[in-house]
Design an enzyme around this catalytic site. Structure first.
Site, short mmCIF file in Angstrom:
data_model
loop_
_atom_site.label_atom_id
_atom_site.label_comp_id
_atom_site.label_asym_id
_atom_site.label_seq_id
_atom_site.Cartn_x
_atom_site.Cartn_y
_atom_site.Cartn_z
N ASP A 270 -50.96 -0.24 -15.07
CA ASP A 270 -50.24 -1.36 -15.67
C ASP A 270 -48.75 -1.08 -15.59
O ASP A 270 -48.21 -0.26 -16.33
CB ASP A 270 -50.68 -1.55 -17.12
CG ASP A 270 -50.32 -2.94 -17.66
OD1 ASP A 270 -49.66 -3.71 -16.93
OD2 ASP A 270 -50.71 -3.24 -18.79
N ALA A 271 -48.08 -1.73 -14.65
CA ALA A 271 -46.68 -1.43 -14.35
C ALA A 271 -45.83 -2.70 -14.29
O ALA A 271 -44.62 -2.64 -14.49
CB ALA A 271 -46.57 -0.69 -13.03
N LYS A 272 -46.45 -3.83 -14.02
CA LYS A 272 -45.77 -5.14 -13.98
C LYS A 272 -44.51 -5.09 -13.14
O LYS A 272 -43.48 -5.63 -13.51
CB LYS A 272 -45.50 -5.63 -15.41
CG LYS A 272 -46.79 -5.79 -16.23
CD LYS A 272 -46.58 -6.46 -17.57
CE LYS A 272 -47.87 -6.68 -18.34
NZ LYS A 272 -48.51 -5.45 -18.85
N ARG A 273 -44.63 -4.48 -11.97
CA ARG A 273 -43.50 -4.37 -11.05
C ARG A 273 -43.20 -5.73 -10.43
O ARG A 273 -44.08 -6.61 -10.38
CB ARG A 273 -43.81 -3.36 -9.95
CG ARG A 273 -44.15 -1.95 -10.43
CD ARG A 273 -43.07 -1.36 -11.30
NE ARG A 273 -43.25 0.07 -11.51
CZ ARG A 273 -43.03 0.69 -12.67
NH1 ARG A 273 -42.67 0.00 -13.75
NH2 ARG A 273 -43.17 1.99 -12.76
#
Lengths: 272, 272
Positions: free
Chosen positions: B93-96
């Protein structure tokens, strides 16, 4: 001193709107640094020392460090900047965006661990994904608005009440999120007309403007469209064109970077 | 085996739609781990071992590691998952979200360094900010669509052609970006009606659904709204409610996590 005060002071004292982007790509490093354990730090330090006289800001792009597991070298680069160029704002380009509890963690990453003055963030998750950063009263956020890439239009150009989405983002940040003067916007140099429309919406808020240099944005059109009445208001970023400047005969990479940074600063200043 | 095949197999073999989120917060750690140098790794390993029988996926939230400079422990956690639970998808979960050249670096971070099966990304910068991840044909991306936080409405509810923006994102991903079956969407459990609208748009594409547990989403409404005809199609995430379950008398943190994970899996399964 707040981020905005520091940026204003840097624009004046350095007579520059140029932001030098630090995107360390090992494949493009000079031979003398290839294979060295500290190559990323040494490369960035040399670039910083060579270009500081022409820069109003430095902007490390965290993705290049994260891909290589080089966060410790990024920490050292940020510490080097804070120690040696404390008057130059440090922009952490991270484009984070997450719910409040997670945003608090990202704020600690940006402002404690790397001690950045300002961090780029995405607006997609709204106010409570941005507000945790603003608890750090002397720091700031730069919110993505109109980005310089081709796909930027996919969402940013969707029409909302007769205006493209990016203009709503500009208005939202200027009118609601920027209550304490801590916000800026990212608007790409590849779209000068849109830069002018954003400037008309946001008053004197600072803009981070990527897309000059390797991405091909036109300097005159960019400066004319984006500057404030004071002839400032922008951090115009160039990364690859400076970091990997083709050396002239006898020139090393840092000297080439210095030459291109000064040329870019001067090209910008001609139109302020 | 592709990400989607692996996820389908996990839904069946584990008889679970529960995704266990790994958000390690030192302040909430049990006394026995406080002050240990490897506390984050040890905590997450204990949670993983305790909850794997009830999980269809694990989702480390990278912000919690980045705030503490604990990327090396995240690497070890991911390696532990891949070695010991190779059949359970690993969601980073990084939402790059960034331009293509930078997205390539983030893809290396997610898929090489951490060896994740799938990574969360933001849609704001459009197609060329997502396509570099899809070059990894056996991996996937989960695109933010309708998020579970209050501020999610700021942009996601703006009306475009009579529909809220998040529905445009759902359509864009389902119709244009998901050509190779590598995409999913994030839709929060806090809005079951919207979950149903997204499901109607996207067919059987997988959803990552945060907001059950500490965020208060209703399990029955969530499952009913979001499931596919096969009774799957969702990774329903719970993080804090499992990680920091109040222990019953004599229970340690891992046993408490196991109990809550099983209860949550079973609560979900009642409505499939």
């Amino acid at each position: 001193m707040t981020f905005i005060e520091k940026l204003n002071a840097a624009w004046t004292s350095r007579n520059s709107l140029l932001c030098v982007g630090l995107d360390p790509d090992l494949k493009k490093f000079p031979a003398e640094l290839q294979g060295k354990p500290d190559a990323i730090f040494e490369f960035c330090r040399a670039i910083i020392d060579a270009t500081a006289e022409a820069a109003c800001a430095f902007k490390p792009q965290i993705a290049y460090f994260a891909a290589l597991g080089a966060e410790e070298q990024l920490e050292r680069i940020c510490a080097y900047l804070r120690s040696n160029y404390p008057d130059i704002p440090l922009v952490l380009d991270a484009k984070r965006g997450d719910i409040g509890a997670t945003a608090e963690q990202y704020a600690r990453e940006a402002f404690e661990r790397y001690d950045a003055d300002v961090v780029t963030v995405s607006p997609y998750m709204g106010w409570d994904s941005v507000s945790p950063y603003l608890e750090w009263k002397d720091r700031g956020v730069i919110v993505l608005c109109r980005t310089s890439n081709a796909g930027g239009s996919d969402l940013q150009f969707l029409e909302v009440d007769g205006k493209p989405l990016y203009q709503h983002v500009a208005r939202l940040v200027a009118e609601k999120w920027n209550t304490n003067g801590q916000c800026g916007l990212v608007v790409g140099a590849t779209f000068p007309q849109e830069l002018a429309q954003v400037r008309a919406i946001i008053g004197d808020m600072p803009l981070l403007v990527p897309g000059v240099g390797a991405q091909g944005g036109d300097v005159q059109a960019t400066v004319t469209a984006g500057k404030t009445a004071a002839g400032t208001g922008m951090m115009i970023n160039s990364s690859r064109a400076i970091l990997y400047a083709t050396p002239q005969a006898g020139e090393d990479f840092a000297a080439a970077a210095r030459r291109v940074a000064i040329e870019t600063r001067d090209a910008i200043n001609r139109f302020r």
